[in-house]
Design an enzyme around this catalytic site. Structure first.
Site, short mmCIF file in Angstrom:
data_model
loop_
_atom_site.label_atom_id
_atom_site.label_comp_id
_atom_site.label_asym_id
_atom_site.label_seq_id
_atom_site.Cartn_x
_atom_site.Cartn_y
_atom_site.Cartn_z
N GLY A 1 0.54 -5.12 0.69
CA GLY A 1 -0.59 -5.07 -0.24
C GLY A 1 -0.24 -5.71 -1.58
O GLY A 1 -1.11 -6.27 -2.25
N ALA B 1 0.86 -1.18 0.00
CA ALA B 1 0.00 0.00 0.00
C ALA B 1 0.90 1.23 0.00
O ALA B 1 2.07 1.15 0.37
CB ALA B 1 -0.87 -0.01 1.25
N GLU C 1 3.90 -5.92 7.01
CA GLU C 1 3.09 -4.90 7.70
C GLU C 1 3.45 -4.76 9.18
O GLU C 1 3.41 -3.66 9.73
CB GLU C 1 1.60 -5.21 7.55
CG GLU C 1 1.02 -4.88 6.18
CD GLU C 1 1.16 -6.01 5.17
OE1 GLU C 1 1.97 -6.94 5.39
OE2 GLU C 1 0.45 -5.96 4.15
N GLU D 1 -0.70 -9.20 -1.22
CA GLU D 1 -2.15 -9.45 -1.16
C GLU D 1 -2.78 -9.41 -2.56
O GLU D 1 -3.73 -10.15 -2.83
CB GLU D 1 -2.81 -8.42 -0.23
CG GLU D 1 -2.41 -8.68 1.23
CD GLU D 1 -2.90 -7.60 2.18
OE1 GLU D 1 -2.54 -6.43 1.97
OE2 GLU D 1 -3.65 -7.93 3.12
C1 3H9 Z 1 0.49 -2.43 3.38
O1 3H9 Z 1 0.71 -2.86 2.29
C2 3H9 Z 1 -0.83 -2.52 4.06
C3 3H9 Z 1 -1.82 -3.41 3.38
O2 3H9 Z 1 -1.76 -4.72 3.90
C4 3H9 Z 1 -3.22 -2.92 3.73
C5 3H9 Z 1 -3.95 -2.25 2.66
C6 3H9 Z 1 -5.36 -1.95 3.00
N1 3H9 Z 1 4.65 3.48 0.12
O3 3H9 Z 1 13.28 1.65 0.59
P1 3H9 Z 1 13.76 2.41 -0.57
C7 3H9 Z 1 9.48 4.86 -1.05
S1 3H9 Z 1 1.70 -1.62 4.26
C8 3H9 Z 1 5.15 4.69 -0.16
O4 3H9 Z 1 14.80 3.43 -0.38
P2 3H9 Z 1 14.90 0.02 -1.68
C9 3H9 Z 1 10.53 5.16 -0.02
O5 3H9 Z 1 10.05 6.02 0.98
C10 3H9 Z 1 3.08 -1.58 3.17
N2 3H9 Z 1 6.45 4.91 -0.44
O6 3H9 Z 1 14.20 1.45 -1.77
C11 3H9 Z 1 11.61 5.78 -0.86
O7 3H9 Z 1 11.26 7.12 -1.08
P3 3H9 Z 1 12.40 8.23 -1.19
C12 3H9 Z 1 3.78 -2.88 3.14
C13 3H9 Z 1 7.27 3.86 -0.42
O8 3H9 Z 1 15.18 -0.37 -3.08
C14 3H9 Z 1 11.49 5.03 -2.19
O9 3H9 Z 1 10.19 4.46 -2.20
N3 3H9 Z 1 5.00 -2.74 2.35
C15 3H9 Z 1 6.81 2.58 -0.12
O10 3H9 Z 1 16.00 0.06 -0.70
C16 3H9 Z 1 12.51 3.93 -2.36
O11 3H9 Z 1 12.45 3.07 -1.22
C17 3H9 Z 1 6.16 -2.41 2.90
O12 3H9 Z 1 6.27 -2.22 4.08
C18 3H9 Z 1 5.43 2.40 0.15
N4 3H9 Z 1 4.93 1.19 0.42
O13 3H9 Z 1 13.81 -0.95 -1.07
C19 3H9 Z 1 7.34 -2.31 1.96
N5 3H9 Z 1 7.86 1.72 -0.17
O14 3H9 Z 1 13.24 7.83 -2.37
C20 3H9 Z 1 8.06 -1.03 2.20
C21 3H9 Z 1 8.92 2.46 -0.50
O15 3H9 Z 1 11.63 9.51 -1.35
N6 3H9 Z 1 9.16 -0.81 1.26
N7 3H9 Z 1 8.59 3.75 -0.65
O16 3H9 Z 1 13.15 8.17 0.10
C22 3H9 Z 1 10.32 -1.47 1.33
O17 3H9 Z 1 10.53 -2.37 2.12
C23 3H9 Z 1 11.41 -1.03 0.39
O18 3H9 Z 1 11.09 0.26 -0.06
C24 3H9 Z 1 11.62 -1.93 -0.84
C25 3H9 Z 1 12.66 -1.25 -1.78
C26 3H9 Z 1 12.19 -3.29 -0.39
C27 3H9 Z 1 10.36 -2.13 -1.60
#
Ligand code: 3H9
Length: 679
Positions: free
Chosen positions: A102, A63, A125, A105
């Site tokens: 998400g 999400a 999450e 999901e």
């Molecule tokens: C969810 O899904 C809830 C659902 O179950 C419910 C729905 C109803 N959103 O980490 P990076 C940005 S909860 C917005 O440096 P990497 C991040 O801030 C979500 N922004 O890259 C950064 O911005 P900036 C569950 C996001 O290659 C840029 O993207 N998912 C999101 O080292 C690059 O990120 C997670 O918890 C996001 N979801 O790692 C996954 N994700 O460049 C969270 C990232 O401005 N994300 N950004 O600083 C991660 O674990 C890592 O970002 C990922 C890439 C492994 C994907």
């Protein structure tokens, strides 16, 4: 704004593509686009199957976290996914990168999932203080079983495509660079067959047959999840998947999700998510600053610190030359590194080949000249300015021009160290935390002459070696130790006024720290820095050492320890403290746990405010990053500055005044204006 979702046809298969950089987060426009394209595919008789895939570096990574806490904008993810799963035409998720939260999901709501070998899937999450909120806790156990679902939903770590295939989460692994075509072929092979829906799966019955798995799992994770709300909610949700019909299970998940979403823990953990990423950015250093290639690193000192630092680079595949003064110290250091790696391998967290590969990159030496071609040299010698300056003068002589010279000092003045060289622009602090191969934090200390490319290179390098970096200006103790100091002062003052030292440790444990200052003293050894003269007793520590109370290793320190290292308060220590207090004429009184907590933690917030005011930290959230990763500040409170925001800065100021403790200008100004440290 361009539409992030498009589609094209490959024969009778509709391919729906998301293009929402950087990580294809499922924001409103993505959800709306998915809903629209899938509805169109279902309505079109010529379409017999649907493939969903993403452009860019990853499948949906979850999400859009930036939308959390704002008024929801439809369509919601659950309704988008329910409509998709209800389809009788097969829908296939084509996964590369990381299908997280998400995103996972979405994959679960598809009828089939194919993935490239390098893909990862997970439900992280809990790391944001949440549980999956788009039926992940209900579809996952029905598809793979409760036992396999528990670590995914409760632990939050992603798994490889191969592991996902082995538990039935992925149906097929396809070739790394032919994802769309392979997914289309897979979808075509399923046309006109009844579709399997995860929501109708029955694997969750394992949890009904053996309900003990939930409590067993909770027990096995007890230490890791202490204090966190989300993991317990996650266990409850997975359990509900076995006990309730699907629709009711989803309702239960929503209830738990909403409660967490509106609570302070999730707000704190979401703050931390962005704080960690913000800490990586240096405001006045352009993002496109050219980096200095780092292919070879030199380390001065092969003791615990130097060895630990070296292991970070070796593990990341970077060659290290490690220098010591004496052959036996060098041999000891090298042996310790090997033993650490071998222990990791024994625990199954590293292969034997990886151990050999890492050790193969290590060159031990007694000769400074062998550091000549290093791109970065880090000194980890004795904390003494004269010694450090000698080392830097020598390095400046032998190491090639353009190489970075770093000190691992934990409090000395980097600018003064830099004066020992003719290249102060290439000098900075790289403050690792012990054990350096384990602890996540790297404080990067920016000297007044440190060049932009040197800083930018070290920020990038921190990520390469798996550290979380934060930049500090030059001040005694930098960000972390500078804030530790007032806490320690208060801990010492409190025991002299009559507080029980175990109450001080317990207050911090109850707050969520892994241990308190006196436990820490015992763990590290009370004899660190001791003058070794039992007749000279000037401090409580001197008195403990004089009686052989050297800490855990001696079975006694502040506490007495049993065989299993359980601590009990010691009568001898109580007497030592009482004698000291009497000698100094300190009146004794009962001190409440509330007072202890306020006097330990509020001065830290005050010091943090001073650090900010002096611009020693770029932003309040950097301070949170330092304390969470370097000192065990509980993540679920968001770090000292975020925590202060949540309890209110006025409360902090009033608390400090109540205890006659100083209040800094910035803290008072912000409290008076009703402001927060973090926006
Ligand atoms: C969810 O899904 C809830 C659902 O179950 C419910 C729905 C109803 N959103 O980490 P990076 C940005 S909860 C917005 O440096 P990497 C991040 O801030 C979500 N922004 O890259 C950064 O911005 P900036 C569950 C996001 O290659 C840029 O993207 N998912 C999101 O080292 C690059 O990120 C997670 O918890 C996001 N979801 O790692 C996954 N994700 O460049 C969270 C990232 O401005 N994300 N950004 O600083 C991660 O674990 C890592 O970002 C990922 C890439 C492994 C994907």
């Amino acid at each position: 704004m361009t539409d992030p979702i498009s589609s094209h046809r490959d024969g009778e298969v509709l391919v729906v593509v998301s293009n929402n950089p950087p990580v294809n987060a499922l924001g409103q426009a993505v959800r709306a686009g998915l809903q629209r394209e899938i509805a169109a595919g279902l309505a079109d008789d010529a379409v017999k199957a649907i493939v969903i895939r993403c452009d860019g570096r990853t499948f949906f990574a979850g999400a859009d976290i930036t939308e959390f806490g704002k008024p929801p904008q439809g369509p919601s993810l659950p309704e988008t996914l329910d409509a998709m799963e209800a389809s009788d035409k097969p829908v296939v998720a084509a996964i590369h990168g990381t299908a997280l939260g998400g995103g996972c999901e979405v994959a679960l709501a598809c009828h089939y999932r194919v993935a490239v070998p390098s893909a990862k899937l997970g439900l992280p999450e809990v790391k944001l203080g949440l549980i999956p909120g788009a039926a992940g806790t209900q579809r996952m156990p029905r598809l793979v079983g409760a036992e396999a679902a528990l670590p995914l939903v409760v632990g939050g770590d992603p798994i490889s495509a191969k592991k996902a295939e082995s538990i039935g989460l992925v149906d097929a692994i396809v070739s790394e660079d032919n994802l769309e075509a392979d997914a289309v072929a897979f979808a075509r092979s399923k046309i006109d067959q009844p579709v399997p829906r995860a929501s109708e799966g029955t694997k969750n019955e394992d949890g009904v047959r053996n309900p003990a798995i939930f409590d067993d799992f909770r027990r096995s994770q007890a230490r890791k999840i202490r204090g966190f709300d989300a993991p317990n909610a996650a266990i409850e949700a997975v359990k509900a998947a076995g006990e309730l019909p699907y629709a009711e299970g989803v309702k239960k998940e929503r209830e738990l999700f909403m409660k967490l979403m509106t609570g302070t823990q999730s707000a704190a953990m979401r703050h931390y998510f962005f704080a960690e990423r913000a800490a990586n950015k240096i405001d006045d250093v352009p993002a496109d600053t050219p980096l200095i290639p780092i292919n070879k690193v030199g380390i001065i000192g092969a003791g615990t610190m130097g060895g630990g630092i070296a292991m970070n680079f070796l593990s990341a595949g970077i060659a290290v030359t490690i220098l010591e003064m004496q052959q036996d110290a060098l041999d000891r250091g090298t042996k310790t590194m090997r033993r650490n790696y071998e222990n990791t391998a024994k625990r199954g967290r590293m292969t034997d080949e990886a151990v050999e590969k890492a050790m193969g990159l290590l060159s031990p030496t007694l000769n400074y000249d062998e550091l000549a071609d290093c791109d970065l040299v880090i000194e980890a010698v004795y904390e003494n300015m004269d010694v450090k300056k000698q080392v830097f003068a020598k390095l400046d002589e032998v190491v090639k021009q353009g190489a970075i010279l770093a000190s691992n000092t934990s409090y000395l003045n980097i600018d003064e160290i830099a004066t020992a060289t003719k290249r102060p622009g290439y000098v900075l602090g790289l403050h690792f935390f012990s054990p350096a191969n384990v602890m996540k934090l790297l404080e990067i200390v920016r000297g007044k002459e440190t060049r932009d490319d040197v800083l930018a290179t070290c920020m990038k390098l921190a990520k390469t070696i798996g550290k979380v970096a934060a930049v500090s200006g030059v001040c005694p103790g930098f960000i972390g130790n500078r804030m530790l100091s007032p806490r320690q002062q208060q801990a010492n003052a409190l025991i002299m006024e009559g507080a029980n030292y175990w109450d001080i440790d317990d207050v911090l444990l109850e707050f969520g720290f892994p241990m308190g200052p006196f436990q820490m003293g015992d763990l590290a050894g009370t004899d660190i820095g001791w003058h070794r003269d039992p007749s000279r007793i000037e401090t409580i520590r001197d008195a403990l050492c004089a009686r052989g109370r050297f800490g855990q290793k001696a079975g006694k320190g502040y506490y007495d320890y049993d065989e299993a290292r359980n601590r009990t308060p010691s009568d001898e220590t109580k007497q030592i403290i009482a004698d000291f207090a009497a000698k100094e004429g300190k009146p004794q009184r009962e001190i409440s746990k509330d007072e202890i907590r306020e006097r330990l933690l509020y001065p830290m917030v005050n010091e943090g405010a001073k650090i900010l005011d002096e611009k020693m930290a770029q932003r309040a959230s950097d301070i949170d990053v330092v304390w969470i990763n370097g000192y065990g500040w509980p993540l679920y409170t968001g770090g000292p500055m975020f925590w202060a925001d949540t309890i209110g800065l006025k409360t902090v100021v009033e608390g400090l005044e109540k205890h006659d403790l100083p209040v800094s200008d910035l803290l008072r100004r912000k409290a008076d204006a009703g402001e927060k440290f973090n926006r």
